[in-house]
Design a protein around this motif. Structure first.
Motif, PDB file in Angstrom:
ATOM      1  N   LEU A  33     -15.938   5.145  -5.021  1.00 51.06           N
ATOM      2  CA  LEU A  33     -14.899   3.918  -4.950  1.00 51.06           C
ATOM      3  C   LEU A  33     -13.964   4.216  -4.070  1.00 51.06           C
ATOM      4  O   LEU A  33     -12.968   4.920  -4.231  1.00 51.06           O
ATOM      5  N   THR A  34     -14.143   3.767  -2.953  1.00 50.10           N
ATOM      6  CA  THR A  34     -13.301   3.831  -1.696  1.00 50.10           C
ATOM      7  C   THR A  34     -12.338   2.677  -1.804  1.00 50.10           C
ATOM      8  O   THR A  34     -12.442   1.599  -2.438  1.00 50.10           O
ATOM      9  N   GLU A  35     -11.281   2.839  -0.696  1.00 49.11           N
ATOM     10  CA  GLU A  35     -10.402   1.767  -0.413  1.00 49.11           C
ATOM     11  C   GLU A  35     -11.269   0.361   0.042  1.00 49.11           C
ATOM     12  O   GLU A  35     -10.751  -0.353  -0.450  1.00 49.11           O
ATOM     13  N   SER A  36     -12.233   0.662   0.729  1.00 46.37           N
ATOM     14  CA  SER A  36     -12.727  -0.558   1.059  1.00 46.37           C
ATOM     15  C   SER A  36     -13.694  -1.076   0.161  1.00 46.37           C
ATOM     16  O   SER A  36     -13.766  -2.405   0.364  1.00 46.37           O
ATOM     17  N   VAL A  37     -14.169  -0.218  -0.523  1.00 44.27           N
ATOM     18  CA  VAL A  37     -14.898  -0.868  -1.764  1.00 44.27           C
ATOM     19  C   VAL A  37     -13.975  -1.678  -2.688  1.00 44.27           C
ATOM     20  O   VAL A  37     -14.347  -2.865  -3.224  1.00 44.27           O
ATOM     21  N   LEU A  38     -12.753  -1.153  -2.924  1.00 44.75           N
ATOM     22  CA  LEU A  38     -11.687  -1.696  -4.004  1.00 44.75           C
ATOM     23  C   LEU A  38     -11.412  -3.096  -3.293  1.00 44.75           C
ATOM     24  O   LEU A  38     -11.339  -4.248  -4.026  1.00 44.75           O
ATOM     25  N   GLU A  39     -11.237  -3.020  -1.903  1.00 44.32           N
ATOM     26  CA  GLU A  39     -10.810  -4.180  -1.272  1.00 44.32           C
ATOM     27  C   GLU A  39     -11.973  -5.221  -1.607  1.00 44.32           C
ATOM     28  O   GLU A  39     -11.603  -6.651  -1.651  1.00 44.32           O
ATOM     29  N   ASP A  40     -13.170  -5.118  -1.202  1.00 46.22           N
ATOM     30  CA  ASP A  40     -14.249  -6.046  -1.458  1.00 46.22           C
ATOM     31  C   ASP A  40     -14.316  -6.425  -3.103  1.00 46.22           C
ATOM     32  O   ASP A  40     -14.394  -7.613  -3.308  1.00 46.22           O
ATOM     33  N   TRP A  41     -13.813  -5.677  -3.945  1.00 52.46           N
ATOM     34  CA  TRP A  41     -13.960  -5.893  -5.478  1.00 52.46           C
ATOM     35  C   TRP A  41     -12.775  -6.826  -5.356  1.00 52.46           C
ATOM     36  O   TRP A  41     -13.050  -7.839  -6.002  1.00 52.46           O
ATOM     37  N   TYR A  42     -11.599  -6.736  -4.912  1.00 57.90           N
ATOM     38  CA  TYR A  42     -10.550  -7.631  -4.968  1.00 57.90           C
ATOM     39  C   TYR A  42     -10.987  -8.950  -4.553  1.00 57.90           C
ATOM     40  O   TYR A  42     -10.623  -9.972  -5.170  1.00 57.90           O
ATOM     41  N   LYS A  43     -11.582  -9.159  -3.323  1.00 61.24           N
ATOM     42  CA  LYS A  43     -11.830 -10.176  -2.555  1.00 61.24           C
ATOM     43  C   LYS A  43     -13.039 -10.879  -3.360  1.00 61.24           C
ATOM     44  O   LYS A  43     -12.753 -11.967  -3.765  1.00 61.24           O
ATOM     45  N   TYR A  44     -13.986 -10.239  -3.688  1.00 62.55           N
ATOM     46  CA  TYR A  44     -15.429 -10.833  -4.392  1.00 62.55           C
ATOM     47  C   TYR A  44     -15.300 -11.246  -5.749  1.00 62.55           C
ATOM     48  O   TYR A  44     -16.181 -12.266  -5.944  1.00 62.55           O
ATOM     49  N   PHE A  45     -14.495 -10.501  -6.317  1.00 60.32           N
ATOM     50  CA  PHE A  45     -14.358 -10.603  -7.709  1.00 60.32           C
ATOM     51  C   PHE A  45     -13.303 -11.824  -8.199  1.00 60.32           C
ATOM     52  O   PHE A  45     -13.189 -12.493  -9.038  1.00 60.32           O
ATOM     53  N   ASN A  46     -12.654 -12.198  -7.153  1.00 63.40           N
ATOM     54  CA  ASN A  46     -11.772 -13.241  -6.940  1.00 63.40           C
ATOM     55  C   ASN A  46     -12.558 -14.343  -6.182  1.00 63.40           C
ATOM     56  O   ASN A  46     -12.094 -15.448  -5.884  1.00 63.40           O
ATOM     57  N   GLN A  47     -13.666 -14.360  -6.052  1.00 62.32           N
ATOM     58  CA  GLN A  47     -14.455 -15.453  -5.699  1.00 62.32           C
ATOM     59  C   GLN A  47     -15.510 -15.762  -6.509  1.00 62.32           C
ATOM     60  O   GLN A  47     -16.839 -16.205  -6.384  1.00 62.32           O
ATOM     61  N   CYS A  48     -15.464 -15.302  -7.802  1.00 65.06           N
ATOM     62  CA  CYS A  48     -16.174 -15.570  -9.126  1.00 65.06           C
ATOM     63  C   CYS A  48     -15.589 -16.184 -10.010  1.00 65.06           C
ATOM     64  O   CYS A  48     -14.674 -15.829 -10.610  1.00 65.06           O
TER      65      CYS A  48
END
Ligand code: SF4
Ligand code: SF4
Length: 498
Positions: free
Chosen positions: A130-145
């Protein structure tokens, strides 16, 4: 993102094969909740120092609590049946919006920390820290669901991406990465009793104005009671119903139904919001605290029934969770379901001949119906199989002479999300919302062309707000969206000479 920068994609012929547009939505990111907003509802104010460890710990807690989450993360066989079922993927082409790819964002972290193979051979099994870039993707793409659950209908294993999204949001909230819009609204409900932050006196004024308007329009004294002790029915409805168009026409419709049927009802300033954004962040403590206001209001006012207005996710929370969260309801009249949907109540009155509708009053309308995700895929109605599809349509057909459903592959459990659900109804996500609405707009365009439809009814406040905003992007009139009770209210006979 400013509205002027947002462009709607072109309407396409069905069936659609989306063209892949890698990272098309990588720039889509809602505002992160501020310290003040997060702390007001008990989350860390900002990203905590040891966030990786805290996030993994929270994941472990959720995996222990929700067996379904672990099953969903283990069971996917990557068959691809869900890939083209998400409206955000269909509207944006971004492969990370394929449901299976969205799940994978959590799954690869799950493998890394919670499976034997992932701990020892991470590369071999696609496990990732769970890196910073993974967390960034989580934030973006779980806020696109929008947690609409359409993908789960097509998954042979019933994997529910919405549950994975909710878990990811809960993990993010626990480390101080909450989303501003959703958390701000939860704070407003706790402070003022509703999502819009309307204080009690403003509610009373609005209801008085509505009563005057209906009197001027019909000559009949239709009441809009607030905090009336001893009423039979407490109505909890989305706060948008109190003042925003087209929502307010549904509230007028409910009031007319109660008037015509001679039922004493009331709204409550304590529970002046049916919506429950706790669902969107997967947080049961918030869901319970928000729902508790309804129970308190019902007890305080001494009502015998609780009826929920036109709001998709509110109905899902009420139907699926109230009993566990705020039950038992042994103080209510056991002859009626708890909760009862306003459509169930009206349908029952109609069938018993307690109210009469004149279809001709809606002859200027050619109507279609948009099934809202949380009603279609998250709840039932009327105690009958598929009642949630049947009852609203029966009400529309009783209130209108001209009704046409959209194509079968886009209705009932196959319905497409409006594009603004799940806590995404915020202007900084307008580009996503417009693109996510594309599949529904395509289905609407077909029924408009074939039947001249000029009104799309729905029973969800978020759908109404989202469509009012995005319809013009697709060259439709924004006022072609409205509630089922708007149609009922326009058709109902209020008195003998009406
Ligand atoms: S739940 Fe809905 S929005 Fe989320 S991935 Fe599935 S289809 Fe897309
Ligand atoms: S349909 Fe189900 S099993 Fe198939 S890829 Fe999607 S989530 Fe995995």
């Amino acid at each position: 993102m400013a509205a002027a920068q947002v462009e709607a994609p072109p309407i396409r012929e069905y069936p659609v094969i989306p063209i892949l547009a890698h990272d098309a939505m990588a720039g889509s990111k809602p505002y992160v909740a501020s310290e003040k907003i997060n702390e007001a509802i008990g989350f860390p104010g900002q990203l905590v120092e040891n966030w990786q460890a805290r996030a993994v710990e929270k994941m472990g807690e959720l995996l222990g609590k929700y067996r379904s989450l672990r099953v969903f993360l283990d069971a996917c066989v990557h068959c691809g049946a869900c890939t083209d079922k998400c409206h955000y993927f269909l509207g944006t082409g971004d492969p990370k919006n394929m449901p299976v790819a969205r799940q994978e964002l959590v799954r690869k972290v799950y493998r890394r920390y919670f499976t034997f193979a992932g701990k020892w051979f991470p590369k071999l099994v696609g496990a990732e820290d769970l890196t910073e870039s993974v967390l960034e993707d989580w934030y973006k793409y779980f806020n696109q669901c929008s947690e609409c659950r359409r993908c789960s209908v097509y998954c042979p294993y019933g994997i529910d991406t919405a549950e994975i999204t909710m878990a990811a949001k809960e993990v993010m909230d626990s480390i101080g990465m909450g989303q501003k819009y959703t958390n701000e609204i939860i704070g407003k409900v706790h402070r003022l009793g509703n999502n819009l932050g309307l204080p009690g006196p403003a509610l009373a004024d609005t209801l008085e104005t509505l009563a005057e308007e209906v009197r001027e329009d019909t000559g009949v004294d239709v009441r809009f009671p607030l905090d009336e002790e001893g009423a039979e029915v407490l109505v909890v409805t989305p706060s948008a119903d109190f003042f925003a168009e087209p929502h307010v026409y549904s509230l007028i419709g409910y009031a007319k139904v109660f008037h015509a049927a001679g039922i004493r009802w009331t709204l409550s300033s304590r529970a002046s919001e049916a919506g429950n954004f706790g669902l969107f962040i997967g947080n049961y403590a918030q869901m319970k605290a928000i729902a508790a206001r309804v129970r308190e209001a019902a007890l305080e006012l001494g009502v015998k029934r609780i009826v929920v207005g036109e709001c998709g996710h509110a109905w899902r929370v009420a139907y699926s969770f109230w009993n566990t969260l705020i039950g038992p309801f042994d103080f209510l009249d056991s002859r009626y379901p708890v909760p009862q949907h306003i459509c169930e109540l009206t349908y029952d009155l109609l069938r018993r001949g307690a109210i009469t509708l004149d279809r001709e009053k809606n002859d200027h309308r050619v109507v279609t119906f948009h099934d809202s995700c949380n009603v279609a895929r998250g709840s039932g109605m009327g105690g009958m199989p598929r009642g949630q599809f049947i009852i609203p349509r029966e009400l529309i057909k009783a209130a209108c002479n001209h009704f046409h459903d959209m194509a079968p592959e886009t209705i009932h459990e196959h319905t497409f999300c409006c594009g603004g659900g799940g806590g995404l109804l915020t202007d900084e996500l307008l580009d996503l919302r417009v693109k996510g609405a594309l599949p529904r707009m395509e289905a609407l365009a077909r029924v408009v062309e074939e039947h001249g439809v000029n009104f799309m009814a729905t029973i969800c406040a978020i759908c109404k707000a989202q469509f009012s905003k995005v319809l013009p992007y697709y060259k439709f009139e924004m006022d072609m969206i409205g509630g089922v009770h708007q149609l009922v209210g326009d058709a109902i006979r209020l008195g003998r000479n009406d």
